[in-house]
Design a protein around this motif. Structure first.
Motif, PDB file in Angstrom:
ATOM      1  N   TYR A  32       1.896  54.917  -9.100  1.00  0.00           N
ATOM      2  CA  TYR A  32       1.827  53.660  -8.375  1.00  0.00           C
ATOM      3  C   TYR A  32       2.643  52.659  -9.187  1.00  0.00           C
ATOM      4  O   TYR A  32       2.232  52.252 -10.270  1.00  0.00           O
ATOM      5  CB  TYR A  32       0.380  53.209  -8.209  1.00  0.00           C
ATOM      6  CG  TYR A  32      -0.421  54.176  -7.358  1.00  0.00           C
ATOM      7  CD1 TYR A  32      -0.355  54.137  -5.975  1.00  0.00           C
ATOM      8  CD2 TYR A  32      -1.218  55.166  -7.955  1.00  0.00           C
ATOM      9  CE1 TYR A  32      -1.062  55.039  -5.186  1.00  0.00           C
ATOM     10  CE2 TYR A  32      -1.927  56.077  -7.176  1.00  0.00           C
ATOM     11  CZ  TYR A  32      -1.850  55.999  -5.795  1.00  0.00           C
ATOM     12  OH  TYR A  32      -2.539  56.903  -5.025  1.00  0.00           O
ATOM     13  N   ILE A  34       4.187  49.203  -9.940  1.00  0.00           N
ATOM     14  CA  ILE A  34       3.837  47.813  -9.645  1.00  0.00           C
ATOM     15  C   ILE A  34       4.710  46.875 -10.467  1.00  0.00           C
ATOM     16  O   ILE A  34       4.918  47.097 -11.667  1.00  0.00           O
ATOM     17  CB  ILE A  34       2.354  47.554  -9.948  1.00  0.00           C
ATOM     18  CG1 ILE A  34       1.476  48.489  -9.099  1.00  0.00           C
ATOM     19  CG2 ILE A  34       1.977  46.090  -9.704  1.00  0.00           C
ATOM     20  CD1 ILE A  34      -0.002  48.437  -9.447  1.00  0.00           C
ATOM     21  N   THR A 206       4.482  46.395  -5.006  1.00  0.00           N
ATOM     22  CA  THR A 206       4.658  47.787  -5.403  1.00  0.00           C
ATOM     23  C   THR A 206       5.973  48.340  -4.858  1.00  0.00           C
ATOM     24  O   THR A 206       6.503  47.855  -3.849  1.00  0.00           O
ATOM     25  CB  THR A 206       3.514  48.679  -4.900  1.00  0.00           C
ATOM     26  OG1 THR A 206       3.618  48.818  -3.464  1.00  0.00           O
ATOM     27  CG2 THR A 206       2.150  48.068  -5.245  1.00  0.00           C
TER      28      THR A 206
END
Length: 356
Positions: A32, A34, A206
């Motif tokens: 993920y 970010i 993101t």
């Protein structure tokens, strides 16, 4: 056919398989990526054996930590996060499919057997266009794998002179809008460890979230219109254009269900008879005369849709409507549609092809 559970490295990315999942919880998940609003530095977060790890994204490289399974690695791209046109002409070949719903293994097997990608998972469709008519999210346990794979394929297709069109379906709109009813339990782990609701794992800060928010919901390629659900006659009375609709979808994809419903135009676009939910073509009340009026309005010969599950690629009204949701979500098989030289072809899961 290759075994659909244990696959080789794909695109230089390695992916976890169903064997890495126990009791509906992921031992390994991610990345993920970010980028906080207060910083230009992106960080990749990983779930490694149910523990959170992080790595800096350096020179666009998203590299997996050691001892973190076989999670996707990637090279980020600003180019594929740019808003692209919603109308194309002179495209020689198109492949369309829909409603993958996190079934990464099935997707890879289908695309490999149909030679859309090669045995290493690289783009092999040349200057062709691939249209995924929505619903990557929800239900299945390999959503993140599918997203990163499509992200990479988006880059490779452009490099080859082709294009990947990832259209927004109702489940993309549900997740990004905070409706999490259909999210697989596997993703509870990442949401808890990152202290973010699942929808914020794909927020506007993101990498995947920004990529998704750049995409269209409806496109026209040659004389074919593509979207998730369908175009109803109500569209014509509202005097909408593709450009306006796609812009409104992008602008309001993060809005709450309540605020969308409070606005008449957004209520139409995001719900009911709008292009991501409409199922009217499959109703006995829907007539070919009504369909012809819609086709004439857009100056197209046919409409390709997902959303309404079938056992195979299905043509309605003499192939003026083609349904490409072939129940991939069940995790067993699927088909795709090929349009080339005015020929409509079903691409079967085993690699064979049949005229539609």
């Amino acid at each position: 056919m290759m075994n659909s559970i244990f696959r080789p490295v794909i695109l230089g990315l390695a992916f976890i398989t169903t064997a890495a999942i126990s009791n509906d919880k992921a031992e390994f998940d991610g990345p993920y990526v970010i980028t906080p609003a207060s910083s230009s530095q992106s960080t990749a977060y990983w779930v490694c054996n149910n523990k959170l790890k992080s790595t800096a994204v350096i020179e666009q490289q998203v590299k997996r930590p050691k001892s973190c399974g076989q999670l996707p690695q990637a090279t980020t791209s600003a180019e594929i996060k740019q808003v692209m046109p919603d109308t194309y002409s002179g495209i020689k070949k198109v492949v369309a499919l829909s409603d993958v719903h996190g079934q990464f293994d099935v997707l890879i097997t289908l695309l490999t057997n149909q030679k859309i990608i090669d045995d290493e998972g690289n783009w092999a469709f040349g200057n062709g266009h691939m249209v995924m008519t929505g619903d990557i999210f929800d239900r299945g346990h390999q959503v993140n794998e599918v997203l990163w794979f499509m992200y990479k394929l988006d880059q490779q297709a452009r490099d080859a002179g082709g294009m990947v069109h990832l259209l927004m379906g109702n489940h993309e709109q549900m997740v990004l809008g905070g409706d999490l009813r259909y999210v697989h339990k596997r993703y509870d782990v990442a949401a808890k460890l990152l202290n973010r609701p699942y929808d914020k794992l794909y927020g506007a800060d993101t990498e995947i979230g920004q990529w998704l928010r750049s995409k269209n919901t409806i496109i026209k390629i040659n004389d074919v219109l593509y979207m998730h659900g369908g175009i109803s006659s109500e569209w014509i009375s509202r005097n909408l254009t593709l450009a306006r609709a796609n812009k409104l979808y992008r602008q309001h994809v993060d809005a709450s269900k309540q605020s969308r419903k409070a606005d008449d135009e957004l209520n139409f676009l995001f719900f009911g008879n709008g292009p991501t939910w409409y199922r009217g073509y499959f109703s006995e009340e829907f007539t070919e005369t009504e369909l012809d009026t819609i086709l004439n309005h857009f100056d197209v010969k046919r409409i390709v849709v997902g959303h309404t599950s079938q056992e195979r690629i299905l043509g309605l009204f003499n192939n003026k409507v083609i349904a490409v949701d072939t129940s991939i979500k069940k995790g067993q098989s699927g088909e795709l549609l090929l349009l080339e030289n005015k020929q409509l072809t079903r691409g079967l899961y085993n690699g064979s092809r049949e005229n539609l």
